[in-house]
Design a protein around this motif. Structure first.
Motif, mmCIF file in Angstrom:
data_model
loop_
_atom_site.group_PDB
_atom_site.id
_atom_site.type_symbol
_atom_site.label_atom_id
_atom_site.label_comp_id
_atom_site.label_asym_id
_atom_site.label_seq_id
_atom_site.Cartn_x
_atom_site.Cartn_y
_atom_site.Cartn_z
ATOM 1 N N GLU A 1 0.121 -0.792 -0.100
ATOM 2 C CA GLU A 1 -0.468 -0.277 0.235
ATOM 3 C C GLU A 1 0.921 1.024 -0.123
ATOM 4 N N PRO A 2 0.354 2.162 -0.296
ATOM 5 C CA PRO A 2 1.000 3.400 -0.671
ATOM 6 C C PRO A 2 1.425 3.687 0.937
ATOM 7 N N GLY A 3 2.804 4.452 1.225
ATOM 8 C CA GLY A 3 3.635 4.639 2.538
ATOM 9 C C GLY A 3 4.201 4.073 3.160
ATOM 10 N N MET A 4 4.123 2.730 2.793
ATOM 11 C CA MET A 4 4.438 1.473 3.549
ATOM 12 C C MET A 4 6.384 1.599 3.350
ATOM 13 N N ASN B 1 11.997 -5.312 -10.117
ATOM 14 C CA ASN B 1 11.301 -5.645 -8.704
ATOM 15 C C ASN B 1 10.750 -4.443 -7.363
ATOM 16 N N ALA B 2 12.329 -3.683 -7.799
ATOM 17 C CA ALA B 2 12.418 -2.540 -6.693
ATOM 18 C C ALA B 2 11.646 -1.636 -7.375
ATOM 19 N N ALA B 3 11.347 -1.564 -8.304
ATOM 20 C CA ALA B 3 10.910 -0.026 -9.527
ATOM 21 C C ALA B 3 9.299 -0.741 -9.176
ATOM 22 N N TYR B 4 8.781 -1.831 -9.632
ATOM 23 C CA TYR B 4 7.267 -1.734 -9.551
ATOM 24 C C TYR B 4 7.210 -1.731 -7.888
ATOM 25 N N LEU B 5 7.854 -1.824 -6.695
ATOM 26 C CA LEU B 5 7.597 -1.170 -5.308
ATOM 27 C C LEU B 5 7.707 -0.205 -4.939
ATOM 28 N N GLN B 6 8.664 0.271 -5.695
ATOM 29 C CA GLN B 6 8.863 1.925 -5.307
ATOM 30 C C GLN B 6 7.409 2.469 -5.990
ATOM 31 N N GLU B 7 6.547 2.129 -7.082
ATOM 32 C CA GLU B 7 5.437 2.589 -7.631
ATOM 33 C C GLU B 7 4.357 2.613 -6.823
ATOM 34 N N LEU B 8 4.307 1.015 -6.466
ATOM 35 C CA LEU B 8 3.519 0.959 -4.988
ATOM 36 C C LEU B 8 3.101 1.203 -3.835
ATOM 37 N N VAL B 9 4.402 1.725 -3.255
ATOM 38 C CA VAL B 9 4.512 2.724 -2.019
ATOM 39 C C VAL B 9 4.486 4.262 -2.333
ATOM 40 N N GLY B 10 4.416 4.747 -3.659
ATOM 41 C CA GLY B 10 4.982 5.588 -3.804
ATOM 42 C C GLY B 10 5.674 6.637 -2.721
ATOM 43 N N SER B 11 5.207 8.309 -3.651
ATOM 44 C CA SER B 11 6.448 9.610 -2.933
ATOM 45 C C SER B 11 6.917 9.567 -1.211
#
Length: 401
Positions: free
Chosen positions: A92-95, A106-116
């Motif tokens: 989720e965002p913010g995690m 995969n780390a890039a996908y995770l960064q997209e998912l957690v957001g800024s």
């Protein structure tokens, strides 16, 4: 599966859009956040030495590094498997997320998912791999992802606790650092290997231990470093091998090879055969002395070993005998019937044990729901429970409905 338009195969943007559609079609992507992450990340930039067609393939891996024998020790995992694990993780965002095993994408996908507002850290034991991941992340615009060179067995305590820990190498055990590094409501997604078969399991905290929420068949390169598998493999003869990670299982290559030279015993269970992946998981965890039997195409063609061993099949072994699963057509059992092939002086006894498990599966568990895995850290109880698998840091149990 969605077909890829030949007229656009050299356009990464078109390939990426086709990949996302295909992932939806094959149920790899189920939610909009994961779909958006796969649509946003330029996957081909994490595979600069591969064709774009390979980078955006659903089920093919991209080699990153090989060992001195030419075996892959690091790959960019297939897109479908990455999508399945990200759906399991429910990021989720913010995690705050830790990835163990670094390919970059995969780390890039995770960064997209957690957001800024979120944080992603990826750790790898191999300097070449982590340096490559760092370069690819920077080139693709993901400089905010933190990269760490270390043995993933230790986690990354400086950033703990993590809301999610995602492991991208086949793990033989779950070290204490992963559990202690999870937030109270955290989730660990790990490809856990037992006796040669691997499942990606989403674990939530359950007191001091872990309990599964979902799992699926997976294939990864093995963990390196302190967490490497304590596994034994023996060749019985050319084209036939046995492997096990259970220290209690005897692997007497000479005696077991001699057993294969004896007449084989066929034992038909009367039980229906289907859902082979789930059946194999059940057998692997319930056989009292389990190994995994592998045979080459030439050996299978010769008739010495059944085709079930081509990709590995659960075997029950003693010091001088072996039994394993097979099948035959039988309309009375709904299409196919499970059976056992056994060799050696104890063939009949092993076949009886094995067939009892086949009947137990068909009678009590077949098509009645998935298993529940638990990981219990700390010293193993004595005696070890029947359904428990002993590991270095604890035990794994699995129960079926």
């Amino acid at each position: 599966m969605t077909a890829i338009d030949d007229s656009t195969v050299r356009d990464p943007d078109a390939l990426r859009a086709d990949m996302v559609r295909a992932l939806r079609d094959e149920n790899g992507v189920k939610t909009e956040p994961v779909a958006a992450a796969f649509a946003a990340v330029p996957r081909h930039k994490f595979a600069p030495d591969a064709s774009a067609e390979l980078a955006y393939s659903l089920h093919r891996t991209v080699p990153v590094k090989k060992d001195e024998h030419g075996m892959d020790i690091s790959v960019m995992s297939a897109a479908h498997l990455q999508a399945v694990m990200l759906e399991q993780a429910e990021v989720e965002p913010g995690m705050k997320v830790l990835e163990i095993g670094s390919g970059g994408v995969n780390a890039a996908y995770l960064q997209e998912l957690v957001g800024s507002e979120g944080e992603v850290t990826t750790v790898d034991i191999d300097r070449d791999v982590i340096d490559r991941a760092r370069q690819c992340l920077d080139d693709a615009g993901y400089a905010q992802v933190k990269t760490v060179l270390d043995d993933g067995e230790h986690g990354v305590p400086d950033g703990a606790p993590y809301d999610r820990i995602i492991v991208t190498a086949a793990a033989w055990d779950i070290p204490p650092s992963w559990i202690s590094g999870l937030a109270e409501k955290g989730r660990l997604v790990v490809p856990l290997t037992v006796c040669g078969t691997t499942r990606s399991i989403a674990f939530d905290r359950d007191g001091a231990g872990l309990i599964s929420r979902s799992y699926g068949l997976a294939h990864f390169v093995p963990m390196q470093g302190e967490g490497a598998a304590d596994e034994r493999k023996v060749m019985l003869r050319e084209g036939i091998a046995l492997q096990t990670d259970d220290v209690r299982v005897p692997l007497e290559a000479q005696a077991l090879n001699a057993a294969l030279g004896m007449p084989r015993l066929e034992h038909w269970s009367g039980a229906a055969y289907d859902l082979p992946d789930e059946l194999d998981l059940f057998l692997t965890l319930k056989l009292p002395s389990p190994a995994r039997l592998h045979a080459s195409q030439d050996v299978v063609a010769s008739g010495l070993v059944e085709a079930s061993a081509l990709k590995g099949v659960p075997a029950l072994v003693s010091e001088d005998s072996i039994a394993y699963r097979t099948r035959r057509e039988n309309a009375d059992t709904g299409g196919f019937e499970s059976g056992v092939i056994a060799h050696g002086p104890q063939a009949e006894a092993l076949a009886d044990q094995y067939a009892d498990l086949l009947r137990r599966w068909a009678r009590n568990h077949r098509r009645r729901g998935a298993a529940t895995f638990r990981y219990l850290p700390g010293p193993a109880p004595t005696p070890l429970p029947e359904d428990a698998v002993l590991r270095r840091h604890g035990i794994v149990t699995a129960t079926w409905a």
